[in-house]
Design a protein around this motif. Structure first.
Motif, PDB file in Angstrom:
ATOM      1  N   SER A  45       0.832  -1.209   0.000  1.00  0.00           N
ATOM      2  CA  SER A  45       0.000   0.000   0.000  1.00  0.00           C
ATOM      3  C   SER A  45       0.862   1.254   0.000  1.00  0.00           C
ATOM      4  CB  SER A  45      -0.948   0.002   1.205  1.00  0.00           C
ATOM      5  OG  SER A  45      -0.221   0.026   2.425  1.00  0.00           O
ATOM      6  N   GLY A  46       1.978   1.217   0.735  1.00  0.00           N
ATOM      7  CA  GLY A  46       2.874   2.374   0.766  1.00  0.00           C
ATOM      8  C   GLY A  46       3.458   2.661  -0.604  1.00  0.00           C
ATOM      9  N   LEU A  47       3.871   1.622  -1.286  1.00  0.00           N
ATOM     10  CA  LEU A  47       4.446   1.779  -2.626  1.00  0.00           C
ATOM     11  C   LEU A  47       3.392   2.322  -3.593  1.00  0.00           C
ATOM     12  CD1 LEU A  47       7.106   1.282  -4.144  1.00  0.00           C
ATOM     13  CD2 LEU A  47       6.249  -1.005  -4.720  1.00  0.00           C
ATOM     14  N   ASP A  48       2.173   1.839  -3.463  1.00  0.00           N
ATOM     15  CA  ASP A  48       1.095   2.294  -4.338  1.00  0.00           C
ATOM     16  C   ASP A  48       0.777   3.768  -4.097  1.00  0.00           C
ATOM     17  OD1 ASP A  48      -1.211   1.851  -6.207  1.00  0.00           O
ATOM     18  OD2 ASP A  48      -2.349   2.344  -4.397  1.00  0.00           O
ATOM     19  N   LEU A  65       3.502  10.559  -6.867  1.00  0.00           N
ATOM     20  CA  LEU A  65       4.433  11.050  -7.888  1.00  0.00           C
ATOM     21  C   LEU A  65       3.684  11.506  -9.139  1.00  0.00           C
ATOM     22  CD1 LEU A  65       7.599   8.760  -7.945  1.00  0.00           C
ATOM     23  CD2 LEU A  65       7.480  11.199  -7.458  1.00  0.00           C
ATOM     24  N   ASP A  66       2.679  10.751  -9.529  1.00  0.00           N
ATOM     25  CA  ASP A  66       1.879  11.127 -10.704  1.00  0.00           C
ATOM     26  C   ASP A  66       1.176  12.463 -10.472  1.00  0.00           C
ATOM     27  OD1 ASP A  66       2.624   8.817 -12.018  1.00  0.00           O
ATOM     28  OD2 ASP A  66       0.828   7.693 -11.437  1.00  0.00           O
ATOM     29  N   ALA A  67       0.622  12.650  -9.275  1.00  0.00           N
ATOM     30  CA  ALA A  67      -0.081  13.896  -8.958  1.00  0.00           C
ATOM     31  C   ALA A  67       0.884  15.074  -8.895  1.00  0.00           C
ATOM     32  CB  ALA A  67      -0.832  13.752  -7.632  1.00  0.00           C
ATOM     33  N   LEU A  68       2.060  14.849  -8.342  1.00  0.00           N
ATOM     34  CA  LEU A  68       3.066  15.909  -8.279  1.00  0.00           C
ATOM     35  C   LEU A  68       3.516  16.305  -9.678  1.00  0.00           C
ATOM     36  CD1 LEU A  68       5.253  14.564  -5.312  1.00  0.00           C
ATOM     37  CD2 LEU A  68       3.726  16.558  -5.255  1.00  0.00           C
ATOM     38  N   ARG A  69       3.715  15.307 -10.520  1.00  0.00           N
ATOM     39  CA  ARG A  69       4.163  15.565 -11.891  1.00  0.00           C
ATOM     40  C   ARG A  69       3.095  16.314 -12.698  1.00  0.00           C
ATOM     41  NH1 ARG A  69       6.412  11.059 -12.896  1.00  0.00           N
ATOM     42  NH2 ARG A  69       8.586  11.671 -13.213  1.00  0.00           N
ATOM     43  N   LEU A  76      -1.841  11.716  -0.111  1.00  0.00           N
ATOM     44  CA  LEU A  76      -0.941  11.631   1.034  1.00  0.00           C
ATOM     45  C   LEU A  76      -1.722  11.564   2.344  1.00  0.00           C
ATOM     46  CD1 LEU A  76       1.859  11.209   1.770  1.00  0.00           C
ATOM     47  CD2 LEU A  76       2.370  13.617   1.456  1.00  0.00           C
ATOM     48  N   ALA A  77      -2.878  12.201   2.408  1.00  0.00           N
ATOM     49  CA  ALA A  77      -3.716  12.085   3.609  1.00  0.00           C
ATOM     50  C   ALA A  77      -4.167  10.639   3.808  1.00  0.00           C
ATOM     51  CB  ALA A  77      -4.929  13.010   3.497  1.00  0.00           C
ATOM     52  N   GLN A 119      -3.173   7.986   6.884  1.00  0.00           N
ATOM     53  CA  GLN A 119      -4.195   7.289   7.662  1.00  0.00           C
ATOM     54  C   GLN A 119      -3.997   5.773   7.603  1.00  0.00           C
ATOM     55  OE1 GLN A 119      -7.819   8.786   5.946  1.00  0.00           O
ATOM     56  NE2 GLN A 119      -7.508  10.851   6.749  1.00  0.00           N
ATOM     57  N   ASN A 120      -3.697   5.278   6.414  1.00  0.00           N
ATOM     58  CA  ASN A 120      -3.496   3.840   6.250  1.00  0.00           C
ATOM     59  C   ASN A 120      -2.219   3.374   6.952  1.00  0.00           C
ATOM     60  OD1 ASN A 120      -4.323   1.290   4.850  1.00  0.00           O
ATOM     61  ND2 ASN A 120      -2.307   1.533   3.915  1.00  0.00           N
ATOM     62  N   ALA A 121      -1.143   4.141   6.793  1.00  0.00           N
ATOM     63  CA  ALA A 121       0.124   3.789   7.442  1.00  0.00           C
ATOM     64  C   ALA A 121      -0.030   3.831   8.961  1.00  0.00           C
ATOM     65  CB  ALA A 121       1.233   4.726   6.990  1.00  0.00           C
ATOM     66  N   HIS A 122      -0.762   4.815   9.452  1.00  0.00           N
ATOM     67  CA  HIS A 122      -1.018   4.926  10.887  1.00  0.00           C
ATOM     68  C   HIS A 122      -1.716   3.666  11.395  1.00  0.00           C
ATOM     69  CE1 HIS A 122      -3.152   7.309  14.346  1.00  0.00           C
ATOM     70  NE2 HIS A 122      -2.291   6.417  14.801  1.00  0.00           N
ATOM     71  N   ARG A 123      -2.750   3.248  10.685  1.00  0.00           N
ATOM     72  CA  ARG A 123      -3.510   2.057  11.088  1.00  0.00           C
ATOM     73  C   ARG A 123      -2.606   0.819  11.117  1.00  0.00           C
ATOM     74  NH1 ARG A 123      -5.788  -2.035   8.211  1.00  0.00           N
ATOM     75  NH2 ARG A 123      -5.297  -1.023   6.215  1.00  0.00           N
ATOM     76  N   LEU A 124      -1.830   0.647  10.072  1.00  0.00           N
ATOM     77  CA  LEU A 124      -0.996  -0.551   9.964  1.00  0.00           C
ATOM     78  C   LEU A 124       0.174  -0.533  10.947  1.00  0.00           C
ATOM     79  CD1 LEU A 124      -0.990  -0.935   6.074  1.00  0.00           C
ATOM     80  CD2 LEU A 124      -2.203  -2.363   7.743  1.00  0.00           C
ATOM     81  N   MET A 125       0.767   0.636  11.144  1.00  0.00           N
ATOM     82  CA  MET A 125       1.877   0.736  12.093  1.00  0.00           C
ATOM     83  C   MET A 125       1.393   0.559  13.529  1.00  0.00           C
ATOM     84  SD  MET A 125       4.868   1.034  10.695  1.00  0.00           S
ATOM     85  CE  MET A 125       5.923   1.816  11.910  1.00  0.00           C
TER      86      MET A 125
END
Length: 257
Positions: free
Chosen positions: A204-207, A213-217, A228-229, A233-239
């Motif tokens: 999920s992090g890689l995705d 990157l696409d949005a920044l470009r 990024l929000a 949220q997802n990283a918070h849950r998993l960590m």
């Protein structure tokens, strides 16, 4: 050099500490910057009306804070010095060492700051900067095959966010996000949160980072903020789940004392 700190009970400071604070204020008043030389020891003694030993101890205090640097030999003396980000991070990290930070503490800040960072950078990064971010992602393009690789990938994925923060024109935002990424890396390593492989966290992090990157470009700031929000949220849950699983402790059966 930062301004002198106003203290409610200045009488509690030792004389060298009082002189150190006075020198900081004096430097600010004169508009001196990194590389500017302070007056000689004799001049400092005369200005502050203190003994040589007190002046020298005040300079040692400022050196310990990283605010001045002494050089010997021809052209030597005491010079105003800019504290490096590495030094500032280490000093601030020492403060939080005893604060027992949690994953919740860290992500409460990340969830607020990082989406706004992403939105502010959308469409403003050059191709070299985008490639630099992409290059970091190659460090975890494939799932880890060992606990050691898992550890390295966790740190590399946080480096992605630190590198992105480095591209911000806001020095305070840049420092805060890079500092928090370093703190999270320290928590991950010291508590061995990497020791239990987490395929969902990796994929999920890689995705999320690829989509970011696409949005920044493309310059889509709204999408960058949203991606990024959601990532935070997802990283918070998993960590949090990772932290809970690895810190869970059960009492063994035995006598009740």
């Amino acid at each position: 050099m930062p301004p002198a700190i106003t203290r409610s009970n200045p009488e509690r400071l030792s004389r060298p500490q009082q002189v150190a604070e006075a020198i900081k204020s004096w430097v600010m008043e004169n508009g001196w910057g990194p590389g500017d030389r302070l007056p000689s020891e004799t001049e400092l003694i005369g200005r502050f009306g203190m003994a040589k030993g007190t002046i020298r101890e005040a300079i040692r205090i400022l050196e310990a804070q990283g605010l001045v640097k002494s050089r010997t030999g021809p052209g030597g003396g005491v010079f105003v010095h800019q504290v490096s980000e590495e030094r500032a991070t280490a000093l601030l990290g020492n403060y939080f060492y005893f604060q027992d930070l949690t994953i919740d503490d860290v992500y409460q800040i990340r969830t607020v700051l990082e989406p706004e960072l992403a939105a502010s950078l959308a469409g403003k990064l050059c191709e070299a900067q985008l490639l630099a971010l992409q290059d970091v992602m190659t460090c975890y393009a494939e799932p880890a095959r060992s606990a050691q690789e898992e550890r390295e990938q966790h740190i590399a994925s946080l480096r992605f966010h630190a590198v992105l923060a480095e591209m911000s024109g806001n020095p305070l935002l840049r420092f805060l996000i890079r500092f928090i990424a370093n703190m999270l890396a320290e928590i991950t390593v010291s508590r061995k949160l990497y020791s239990q492989p987490n395929q969902e966290l990796w994929s999920s992090g890689l995705d999320y980072q690829s989509r970011l990157l696409d949005a920044l470009r493309s310059g889509d700031s709204a999408a960058a903020r949203t991606i990024l929000a959601e990532h935070m949220q997802n990283a918070h849950r998993l960590m949090r789940l990772q932290e809970t699983a690895l810190t869970q402790r059960f009492l063994r059966e035995g006598k009740i004392i």
